[in-house]
Design a protein around this motif. Structure first.
Motif, PDB file in Angstrom:
ATOM      1  N   MET A 195       0.831  -1.193   0.000  1.00  0.00           N
ATOM      2  CA  MET A 195       0.000   0.000   0.000  1.00  0.00           C
ATOM      3  C   MET A 195       0.873   1.253   0.000  1.00  0.00           C
ATOM      4  O   MET A 195       1.879   1.328   0.702  1.00  0.00           O
ATOM      5  N   GLU A 196       0.468   2.237  -0.804  1.00  0.00           N
ATOM      6  CA  GLU A 196       1.157   3.526  -0.816  1.00  0.00           C
ATOM      7  C   GLU A 196       0.170   4.607  -0.406  1.00  0.00           C
ATOM      8  O   GLU A 196      -0.996   4.587  -0.800  1.00  0.00           O
ATOM      9  N   LEU A 197       0.643   5.540   0.399  1.00  0.00           N
ATOM     10  CA  LEU A 197      -0.166   6.651   0.877  1.00  0.00           C
ATOM     11  C   LEU A 197       0.617   7.944   0.636  1.00  0.00           C
ATOM     12  O   LEU A 197       1.284   8.447   1.552  1.00  0.00           O
ATOM     13  N   PRO A 198       0.572   8.495  -0.576  1.00  0.00           N
ATOM     14  CA  PRO A 198       1.356   9.697  -0.875  1.00  0.00           C
ATOM     15  C   PRO A 198       1.047  10.847   0.083  1.00  0.00           C
ATOM     16  O   PRO A 198      -0.099  11.054   0.470  1.00  0.00           O
ATOM     17  N   GLU A 199       2.094  11.572   0.469  1.00  0.00           N
ATOM     18  CA  GLU A 199       2.006  12.733   1.366  1.00  0.00           C
ATOM     19  C   GLU A 199       1.577  12.351   2.773  1.00  0.00           C
ATOM     20  O   GLU A 199       1.089  13.184   3.554  1.00  0.00           O
ATOM     21  N   TYR A 200       1.772  11.097   3.114  1.00  0.00           N
ATOM     22  CA  TYR A 200       1.397  10.594   4.438  1.00  0.00           C
ATOM     23  C   TYR A 200       2.057  11.404   5.550  1.00  0.00           C
ATOM     24  O   TYR A 200       3.244  11.695   5.514  1.00  0.00           O
ATOM     25  N   ASN A 201       1.254  11.817   6.552  1.00  0.00           N
ATOM     26  CA  ASN A 201       1.759  12.373   7.806  1.00  0.00           C
ATOM     27  C   ASN A 201       2.567  13.659   7.583  1.00  0.00           C
ATOM     28  O   ASN A 201       3.649  13.826   8.145  1.00  0.00           O
ATOM     29  N   THR A 202       2.021  14.581   6.788  1.00  0.00           N
ATOM     30  CA  THR A 202       2.808  15.770   6.420  1.00  0.00           C
ATOM     31  C   THR A 202       2.174  17.109   6.794  1.00  0.00           C
ATOM     32  O   THR A 202       2.869  18.122   6.783  1.00  0.00           O
ATOM     33  N   LEU A 203       0.874  17.159   7.116  1.00  0.00           N
ATOM     34  CA  LEU A 203       0.200  18.443   7.283  1.00  0.00           C
ATOM     35  C   LEU A 203      -0.300  18.664   8.706  1.00  0.00           C
ATOM     36  O   LEU A 203      -1.072  17.855   9.235  1.00  0.00           O
ATOM     37  N   GLU A 204       0.111  19.775   9.299  1.00  0.00           N
ATOM     38  CA  GLU A 204      -0.425  20.177  10.599  1.00  0.00           C
ATOM     39  C   GLU A 204      -1.835  20.752  10.391  1.00  0.00           C
ATOM     40  O   GLU A 204      -2.098  21.435   9.401  1.00  0.00           O
ATOM     41  N   PRO A 205      -2.763  20.505  11.325  1.00  0.00           N
ATOM     42  CA  PRO A 205      -4.102  21.091  11.193  1.00  0.00           C
ATOM     43  C   PRO A 205      -4.054  22.617  11.216  1.00  0.00           C
ATOM     44  O   PRO A 205      -3.217  23.215  11.895  1.00  0.00           O
ATOM     45  N   TYR A 206      -4.948  23.255  10.459  1.00  0.00           N
ATOM     46  CA  TYR A 206      -5.042  24.708  10.448  1.00  0.00           C
ATOM     47  C   TYR A 206      -6.505  25.090  10.213  1.00  0.00           C
ATOM     48  O   TYR A 206      -7.299  24.268   9.728  1.00  0.00           O
ATOM     49  N   PRO A 207      -6.906  26.318  10.556  1.00  0.00           N
ATOM     50  CA  PRO A 207      -8.316  26.716  10.419  1.00  0.00           C
ATOM     51  C   PRO A 207      -8.820  26.568   8.988  1.00  0.00           C
ATOM     52  O   PRO A 207      -8.116  26.853   8.029  1.00  0.00           O
ATOM     53  N   HIS A 208     -10.058  26.100   8.879  1.00  0.00           N
ATOM     54  CA  HIS A 208     -10.755  25.921   7.598  1.00  0.00           C
ATOM     55  C   HIS A 208      -9.981  25.003   6.645  1.00  0.00           C
ATOM     56  O   HIS A 208     -10.010  25.173   5.423  1.00  0.00           O
ATOM     57  N   MET A 209      -9.340  24.044   7.216  1.00  0.00           N
ATOM     58  CA  MET A 209      -8.529  23.093   6.450  1.00  0.00           C
ATOM     59  C   MET A 209      -9.408  22.273   5.499  1.00  0.00           C
ATOM     60  O   MET A 209     -10.485  21.811   5.866  1.00  0.00           O
ATOM     61  N   ASN A 210      -8.945  22.121   4.260  1.00  0.00           N
ATOM     62  CA  ASN A 210      -9.563  21.267   3.237  1.00  0.00           C
ATOM     63  C   ASN A 210     -10.951  21.737   2.788  1.00  0.00           C
ATOM     64  O   ASN A 210     -11.752  20.935   2.320  1.00  0.00           O
ATOM     65  N   GLU A 211     -11.204  23.029   2.901  1.00  0.00           N
ATOM     66  CA  GLU A 211     -12.487  23.557   2.433  1.00  0.00           C
ATOM     67  C   GLU A 211     -12.418  24.106   1.015  1.00  0.00           C
ATOM     68  O   GLU A 211     -13.452  24.324   0.388  1.00  0.00           O
TER      69      GLU A 211
END
Length: 527
Positions: free
Chosen positions: A496-512
């Motif tokens: 299994m490959e999970l590109p960009e695994y474990n790379t982003l700190e949470p931030y306000p309005h993330m992924n909107e």
């Protein structure tokens, strides 16, 4: 295979050259046969490899060419067969009804061969129909009566949407041939799913050394540890393949580990099938869940355990996590918001030829065929975005247009975690886990400004929540594999490959507001 392709290509070139000297009476530039058109005349073992190369399951998706309205605003486009096309809409009242009907005029010309044809789908918020054109001339499509004032007013302003099957007749049939096995529970189906993901996402499937099942010590699994699951055959394998393609996720399902006060290990999962065949949120003993995945799940699941980082685990409020899970146990899977985690932007989330016009048309078809299912999937969620209640899909589309808001913009309005639907809070497999993380304190101090129902599975495993020190992973983690992954794959033939695994700190309005276009699925900063 190469010899078949070379032989067949030579035949096609010769046929095209020999036949192109005969004039086409309607379009002098057209040749009698196009290479695509003569493929059915060849032996199947020759034709299908070429078709597989030329077309894919994506060719099943029609392309929006425009909306036909009044004769003063004629629509022009290039088709797959006919290169010069125009359309306009004439309103009439042949039936003497209150709002009358209309005739769609379509003139097609400049065919590239004698034997090709174009397939079209026509849609308004109230109906979907289709037609095909083989001859260069003007064709008509009749709408005897509009479905009341709402459709009449909508079509007057917006016209009738026209979609082209870009692959043509033969290509569409071939695309069906490719998409059908994605959902079959066979080795053929499994290989078709792998081939689709390799072709459209650039995914790789390298075989792992045996054993493909890890001898796990459950003492090394903790509350909050994440389970990324990828199914590659059968009904769920096919659905997950399409979900991965549009979202960029390299897993299609998720679950989470929890320990109770007595130290017993459990698995929480949104999307577990109960005895009535319903997909619900369930909490299962680890041994029961693990045995099922190894011996009874016929979708050939591949599973990776993603342990939380020690600092994140120290923040994990187990009591709050259990309170949330128990409050959700037995509730339906989150169909209401499943679609909206994927669509964040007006045009940056649709792999071609997908677009918002096609999404609206697919919704219209489903609304006619299975109105209750369609209402569960998107009607209530779209009402939430409009601040309305009880509108069906045609009324939603009309209301959206009345407000001067485009449908593609409506789809991008972020889901809110506190929205209550008719059957309660709605959480997909990943929203269920991340909402639990939120309740457990993992998103603090920005939790109040994050809507986890906007996260895809990829968005979840890219969070910087997981172990980043390979020396702290359990001893049995990837023990038999010479490739040391940063997580523990515990089941599956392929790595299994999970590109960009474990790379982003949470931030306000993330992924909107994040784009997600294949094959790189690049995201903009702080989207």
């Amino acid at each position: 295979m190469a010899s078949f392709l070379s032989f067949a290509s030579a035949i096609i070139v010769v046929l095209s050259s020999l036949l192109s000297s005969s004039p086409w009476p309607a379009d002098s530039a057209a040749v009698p046969f196009n290479p695509h058109d003569v493929l059915p005349l060849l032996p199947r073992q020759v034709a299908w490899p070429i078709l597989n190369y030329l077309h894919s399951a994506v060719d099943l998706l029609p392309t929006f060419v425009g909306a036909a309205s009044s004769p003063n605003d004629t629509l022009h486009w290039k088709g797959a067969c006919f290169y010069q096309n125009t359309a306009w809409l004439e309103f009439h009242n042949k039936t003497g009804s209150e709002f009358g009907g209309g005739t769609l005029h379509i003139e097609v010309s400049k065919a590239h061969s004698w034997t090709c044809m174009d397939l079209y789908v026509f849609a308004t918020p109230y109906r979907v129909t289709w037609d095909y054109y083989f001859l260069s001339r003007e064709h008509t499509l009749e709408f005897k009566e509009w479905e009341g004032k709402a459709e009449y007013e909508y079509v007057k302003r917006k016209g009738v949407s026209i979609f082209l099957m870009q692959a043509g007749t033969l290509g569409t049939l071939q695309a069906l041939w490719e998409v059908f096995p994605l959902f079959t529970n066979t080795q053929w189906g499994e290989q078709s799913n792998l081939a689709f993901l390799e072709k459209h996402m650039g995914a790789t499937f390298n075989e792992r050394p045996k054993p493909w099942v890890t001898n796990i010590s459950v003492d090394d699994i903790h509350s909050g540890d994440f389970l990324a699951i990828s199914k590659i055959r059968g009904r769920w394998g096919g659905f997950e393949t399409l979900e991965k393609w549009v979202s960029g996720a390299y897993a299609g399902h998720t679950a989470v580990c929890l320990r109770d006060s007595e130290g017993n290990l459990w698995v929480g999962e949104s999307g577990n099938e109960n005895d009535e065949g319903e997909d619900v949120i369930a909490v299962l003993p680890w041994d029961e869940w693990w045995e099922f995945e190894q011996t009874k799940d016929d979708a050939n699941p591949h599973i990776a355990l993603l342990p939380l980082h020690p600092d994140i685990r120290a923040k994990f409020n187990e009591t709050a996590a259990w309170e949330y899970v128990r409050s959700m146990e037995g509730k339906p899977y989150g169909y209401h918001n499943m679609l909206f985690a994927w669509i964040d932007t007006v045009n940056g989330n649709y792999p071609p030829p997908l677009d918002a016009h096609l999404v609206a048309s697919v919704m219209t078809v489903w609304n006619q065929m299975q109105p209750e299912y369609a209402a569960n999937l998107w009607n209530e969620a779209l009402n939430k975005r409009l601040g309305t209640e009880g509108l069906d899909l045609p009324s939603i589309l009309v209301e959206t247009e009345r407000r001067g808001l485009s449908f593609d913009k409506l789809l991008t309005i972020p889901e809110q975690d506190d929205w209550l639907y008719a059957d309660g809070k709605s959480t997909s497999c990943i929203a269920f886990i991340l909402e639990m993380y939120k309740e457990a304190g993992l998103f603090d101090p920005v939790a109040s400004s994050i809507q986890v129902t906007e996260f895809t599975i990829k968005d979840a495993y890219t969070l910087k929540f997981f172990e980043d020190d390979l020396s702290r992973l359990p001893k049995w983690c990837n023990d038999a594999d010479d490739v040391k992954l940063p997580y523990c794959q515990i089941l599956g033939k392929y790595r299994m490959e999970l590109p960009e695994y474990n790379t982003l700190e949470p931030y306000p309005h993330m992924n909107e507001r994040c784009p997600s276009l294949p094959p790189k699925y690049s995201r903009t900063a702080n989207c």
